[in-house]
Design an enzyme around this catalytic site. Structure first.
Site, PDB file in Angstrom:
ATOM      1  NE  ARG A 268      29.003 -15.046  -9.386  1.00  0.00           N
ATOM      2  CZ  ARG A 268      29.045 -14.655 -10.667  1.00  0.00           C
ATOM      3  NH1 ARG A 268      29.204 -13.386 -10.973  1.00  0.00           N
ATOM      4  NH2 ARG A 268      28.967 -15.540 -11.642  1.00  0.00           N
ATOM      5  CG  HIS A 272      25.381 -11.381 -11.033  1.00  0.00           C
ATOM      6  ND1 HIS A 272      26.222 -10.624 -10.260  1.00  0.00           N
ATOM      7  CD2 HIS A 272      24.322 -10.601 -11.332  1.00  0.00           C
ATOM      8  CE1 HIS A 272      25.680  -9.414 -10.100  1.00  0.00           C
ATOM      9  NE2 HIS A 272      24.527  -9.383 -10.744  1.00  0.00           N
ATOM     10  CE1 TYR A 281      30.161 -15.727 -15.305  1.00  0.00           C
ATOM     11  CE2 TYR A 281      28.060 -15.627 -16.465  1.00  0.00           C
ATOM     12  CZ  TYR A 281      28.782 -15.560 -15.289  1.00  0.00           C
ATOM     13  OH  TYR A 281      28.135 -15.327 -14.111  1.00  0.00           O
TER      14      TYR A 281
HETATM   15  C1  LIG Z   1      25.154   1.755 -11.795  1.00  0.00           C
HETATM   16  C2  LIG Z   1      24.831   0.353 -12.185  1.00  0.00           C
HETATM   17  N1  LIG Z   1      25.246  -0.127 -13.372  1.00  0.00           N
HETATM   18  C3  LIG Z   1      24.964  -1.395 -13.728  1.00  0.00           C
HETATM   19  C4  LIG Z   1      24.234  -2.205 -12.898  1.00  0.00           C
HETATM   20  C5  LIG Z   1      23.917  -3.627 -13.324  1.00  0.00           C
HETATM   21  N2  LIG Z   1      24.720  -4.561 -12.489  1.00  0.00           N
HETATM   22  C6  LIG Z   1      24.181  -5.213 -11.464  1.00  0.00           C
HETATM   23  S1  LIG Z   1      25.303  -6.171 -10.654  1.00  0.00           S
HETATM   24  C7  LIG Z   1      26.544  -5.723 -11.704  1.00  0.00           C
HETATM   25  C8  LIG Z   1      27.935  -6.265 -11.551  1.00  0.00           C
HETATM   26  C9  LIG Z   1      28.615  -5.824 -10.291  1.00  0.00           C
HETATM   27  O1  LIG Z   1      29.818  -6.511 -10.137  1.00  0.00           O
HETATM   28  P1  LIG Z   1      30.712  -6.372  -8.848  1.00  0.00           P
HETATM   29  O2  LIG Z   1      30.866  -4.923  -8.486  1.00  0.00           O
HETATM   30  O3  LIG Z   1      31.945  -7.121  -9.074  1.00  0.00           O
HETATM   31  O4  LIG Z   1      29.825  -6.997  -7.686  1.00  0.00           O
HETATM   32  P2  LIG Z   1      29.375  -8.537  -7.503  1.00  0.00           P
HETATM   33  O5  LIG Z   1      28.008  -8.652  -8.112  1.00  0.00           O
HETATM   34  O6  LIG Z   1      30.381  -9.384  -8.166  1.00  0.00           O
HETATM   35  O7  LIG Z   1      29.311  -8.753  -6.034  1.00  0.00           O
HETATM   36  C10 LIG Z   1      26.066  -4.846 -12.667  1.00  0.00           C
HETATM   37  C11 LIG Z   1      26.879  -4.279 -13.738  1.00  0.00           C
HETATM   38  C12 LIG Z   1      23.790  -1.659 -11.680  1.00  0.00           C
HETATM   39  N3  LIG Z   1      23.074  -2.375 -10.794  1.00  0.00           N
HETATM   40  N4  LIG Z   1      24.107  -0.384 -11.337  1.00  0.00           N
END
Ligand SMILES: Cc1ncc(C[n+]2csc(CCOP(=O)(O)OP(=O)(O)O)c2C)c(N)n1
Ligand SMILES: [Mg+2]
Lengths: 376, 473
Positions: A268, A272, A281
């Protein structure tokens, strides 16, 4: 930045090296051999347009026109490559970062911004594009995808005897999502029901600020074994390999052989979301390491070396990007705020007493504010 | 003629309300183009470069480096038609209708463009401290949260916004409270709708909940060891030493109020019924031996409770309340079965929630739990609210019967008298049988004598022959 565990680059399927050299692969070359120079240019064009759009949307967020933006920067190859392996009647369940897949499914990128301007929960009809609405709840749609795949099977859309008519489902989610219980449940159901679903994990190495090393001790693809799901690790910054591997997986699923887990190892490049500050980080050195492995630069180098990327074509795509940027700006700025009560409109397909009661309450509540005009 | 456009401070994170200007990268007279970085700002979350939304020439900077600016306030003015061909237009101000819905709708009216930039306020120490703090994570979907207290509230109409008189004044708006406060209330068994809110816009705060618990909790009587007259504790002995006057408060006060209210608003009628409960006593003896009931105390009260629930099921109209204000009768589709319990602090009537759904064993467990908690004074306030029908076990004190007074808000109350061995005509002969008296008081406004009689008769039927319960279950 080769490490062990989930960040290792061991066993990645690669058909294009970071320096842009096309290499062979025993199993997957066959799934890329149909790609002509024209196809590869189209990949390059899609990735380039996607990135330009991504940057425009980021600017619009910084100008106060969007509440939030989620960049796909750095993940263009994984998304465009895999998306172009899809066809009718395949169906996609995306997370919130899959703008590239949306592009390959003919969703107007600009429309996506309705969600990020806080106007709508979804901005396209999933049925029109074989592309479900974005899921912001991590991992939940892995289950929806599995259920949809099981239904496709029951509808006779899998291993029907007419391979060209068969379909499958792709669920896109991230490395972080693999820690979510829903995703494990989906894999259990998919495996035992032999569901035609491809779990496409973009391991972009972060779940917000949590590195993938905190999601798994082993490469994420290794988890497939435990569920009884064949798995592949692919270089997610290699658009050709991402395409080939997905094509193979879809054929596997459409022909009734069951689910596949693909781990596309990528990075990425942006934050985020626009609310995040990655300098807290991760190091500059790490970002630079991955900038050198950029997915567009890689295909660019290959196509340039083979003479397939003319200046004329570049100029044409640059103009396209500029026009899209302008259309994006003017369209987004022209969108006014819909009545807030429209949020009740698509909760259920049919009238629903609870929703109607809530709508009535909400309308009374809204009318209790002094600044009624501004609220409209 | 020049055309001026203003750029207002965006919300660069989710739900931020202000940001600090760190560095201007352009100045008056500079030509700028769309998306060119123009200023670096610092939000509570990060350092961010803002791109210019216009092509043109910078005419004024409307905020100084170091200044903390509200989201929505103008920071930059650009002449978007420096060659002067287009007619002059006033600079549009931040227009809520075109801002993204996710951003706070309206920034405080700030005439920033009329104020010479030199007069702009300098950043306050708090603002700087606030921006480096990492506390307070509100719920945002894709990312981490917003700073505590960063939300802006839209003013409510004077009549809509009247938290003073308590939650009832908010009509049927749901209670406003943050999730941690809701959890606290749930943990403490407090019904949030009964709490008087003190927060902005009628928000119930943590302090409100705590205050409410303090105000409504049964006060412990501070008795001294060996003090055998705890009821005198708060009293004042009169000069002649012959009486002690005790202020009426706490449970006693509430009991008194409830009884007065009940006795003098609901016209009470009481019906009596004497029944042979020998079979009930046999059943109790059998259940006591039953393996499944080893973990719980089985008493005749359990069978009375079951009998009443069966009677309610046959005559649901008895499980109701008279709503004087609305001029309506409220029929309840659930039974929260009250059990009057005498405790060291006085009479309380906790209830078993959704008792109609409980199988016999679960009912026994709840009954035992409720009475134990009541005696220990550990019942949460919620256990005492929303009862629908009540049993008072006067027999436990060796009394044959009484005319019970309705628990306010209910239509019927059953008194269960002492179970005694008595001579009784059984199958044509005088036998020694277990006999008891049942008394049912009901609110005659909504319950006619006939309905009361049927309910009481049915309770008696099951007590006489518990097998009848199988027929009616
Ligand atoms: C069930 C749930 N828990 C927590 C969140 C908060 N949250 C939003 S994005 C994220 C990280 C997701 O990481 P990843 O699956 O690696 O996807 P990326 O954003 O890296 O594409 C979190 C924990 C959420 N949206 N839904
Ligand atoms: Mg991730």
């Amino acid at each position: 930045m080769d490490t062990t565990g989930p960040l290792s680059s061991d066993g990645l399927v690669q058909l294009l090296t970071p320096s842009g050299e096309r290499i062979g692969h025993e199993q997957f070359d066959a799934y890329a051999s149909h790609l002509t120079a024209h196809d590869l240019r189209a990949f390059w064009r899609d990735m380039t347009v996607l990135r330009a759009f991504d940057m425009e949307a980021t600017s619009l967020q910084r100008q106060g026109e969007l509440g939030l933006w989620v960049q796909s920067w750095g993940q263009e190859a994984a998304q465009i490559g895999s998306g172009h392996a899809l066809r009718e009647p395949d169906f996609v369940f995306p997370s919130y970062r899959e703008h590239g897949v949306a592009l390959t499914r003919d969703v107007d990128l600009v429309e996506i911004l309705r969600i990020f301007r806080g106007l709508q929960h979804g901005a396209w009809n999933p049925a029109d594009h074989g592309f479900h609405l974005y899921s912001l709840v991590i991992g939940t749609h892995a289950l929806h995808a599995t259920g949809y795949a099981m239904a496709m099977d029951r509808d006779g859309l899998v291993a029907s005897g007419t391979p060209a008519a068969d379909g499958a489902v792709v669920a896109y989610f991230g490395d972080g999502a693999t820690s979510q219980g829903d995703v494990s449940e989906a894999m259990v159901f998919a495996a035992v029901n032999n569901a035609p679903v491809v779990f496409f994990v973009q391991n972009n190495q972060f779940a917000i600020s949590e590195p993938a090393t905190r999601q798994s001790r082993v490469p994420i693809a290794d988890r497939g074994k435990g569920f009884g799901i064949p798995s592949v690790r692919v270089d997610g910054n290699d658009v050709i390999a991402s395409h080939a591997v997905t094509r193979w997986a879809l054929e596997h699923a459409r022909s009734g052989q069951g689910p596949v887990l693909i781990e596309a190892f990528t990075y990425r490049r942006g934050a985020h979301t626009t609310s995040d500050d990655p300098t807290r980080y991760r190091s500059k050195a790490q970002e630079e390491y991955w900038a050198e492995r950029d997915p567009i630069a890689r295909l660019d180098a290959y196509l340039t070396s083979t003479g397939e990327l003319t200046d004329e074509f570049r100029a044409q795509v640059a103009a396209e990007c500029k026009a899209l940027g302008e259309r994006t700006r003017t369209t987004v700025r022209s969108w006014s705020k819909p009545a807030t009560a429209t949020m009740f409109d698509h909760v259920y397909a049919l009238p629903h007493a609870t929703v109607e009661a809530e709508r009535a309450w909400f309308e009374r509540y809204e009318s209790s504010f002094e600044d009624l005009e501004a609220a409209r | 003629m020049p055309t001026f456009q203003q750029f207002t401070m965006p919300d660069a994170g989710e739900g931020l309300t202000e940001a600090d200007i760190i560095t201007w990268m352009v100045g008056p007279g500079d030509t700028v183009e769309v998306n060119q970085p123009i200023v670096e700002i610092e939000t509570a979350k990060s350092l961010v470069e803002l791109p210019c939304p216009f092509d043109g020439v910078v005419s004024r900077l409307l905020a100084q480096e170091g200044e903390t600016v509200d989201v929505g306030a103008p920071i930059l003015e650009v002449d978007v038609d420096p060659n002067g061909e287009a007619p002059a237009e006033p600079a549009p101000s931040a227009d809520a209708a075109t801002a993204p819905a996710a951003a706070p709708a309206a920034a405080p009216a700030s005439p920033a463009h009329d104020v010479p930039a030199q007069d702009a306020p300098v950043p306050s120490a708090d603002a700087a401290a606030g921006s480096s703090s990492d506390e307070g994570s509100g719920a945002v979907l894709v990312g981490y949260g917003v700073r505590a207290g960063s939300a802006q509230r839209r003013p409510r109409n004077a009549d809509a916004l009247e938290p003073v008189g308590g939650a009832q004044d908010l009509g049927d708006y749901p209670v406003l409270a943050k999730p941690p406060v809701r959890k606290l209330a749930r943990d403490l068994g407090v019904d949030l709708t009964t709490v008087t809110p003190s927060g902005p816009g009628g928000l119930v705060t943590r302090e409100d909940v705590e205050q409410h618990v303090k105000a409504t909790a049964a006060q412990t009587l501070a008795t001294y060891p060996g003090d055998d007259q705890p009821w005198l504790e708060t009293g004042t002995t009169q000069g002649d030493g012959r009486t002690t006057r005790v202020p009426v408060k706490s449970v006693r006060k509430r009991t008194a109020e409830a009884m007065v209210q009940s006795a003098f608003t609901a016209p009470h009628v009481t019906e009596f019924h004497t029944v042979d409960v020998t079979e009930t006593m046999n059943l109790v003896a059998k259940l006591k031996q039953d393996r499944d009931f080893q973990d719980v105390r089985v008493t005749p009260l359990l069978i009375v409770a079951k009998a009443l629930l069966l009677a309610v099921r046959r005559h649901p109209e008895i499980n109701a309340a008279w709503d004087e204000d609305a001029q309506e009768i409220v029929y309840k589709h659930y039974v929260n079965l009250g059990i009057a319990a005498s405790t060291p602090r006085g009479l309380v009537v906790p209830n078993i929630k959704d008792a109609h759904r409980l199988p016999l064993h679960a009912l026994a467990v709840e009954l035992q739990h409720l009475t134990a908690e009541a005696r220990a004074g550990k019942l949460p306030p919620a256990a005492m609210t929303d009862g629908t029908i009540t049993i008072t076990n006067v027999g436990a004190l060796g009394i044959d019967t009484g005319t019970p007074i309705l628990n306010p808000g209910e239509a019927a109350i059953l008194a269960f008298g002492a179970v005694r061995q008595q001579p009784w005509v059984h199958e044509g002969e005088i036998k020694v049988r277990w006999v008891t008296q049942l008394a049912l008081s009901f609110d005659h406004r909504l319950v006619d004598g006939e309905l009361g009689a049927r309910v009481l008769y049915d309770v008696g039927r099951v007590m006489e022959d518990p097998a009848q319960g199988l027929v009616w279950a």
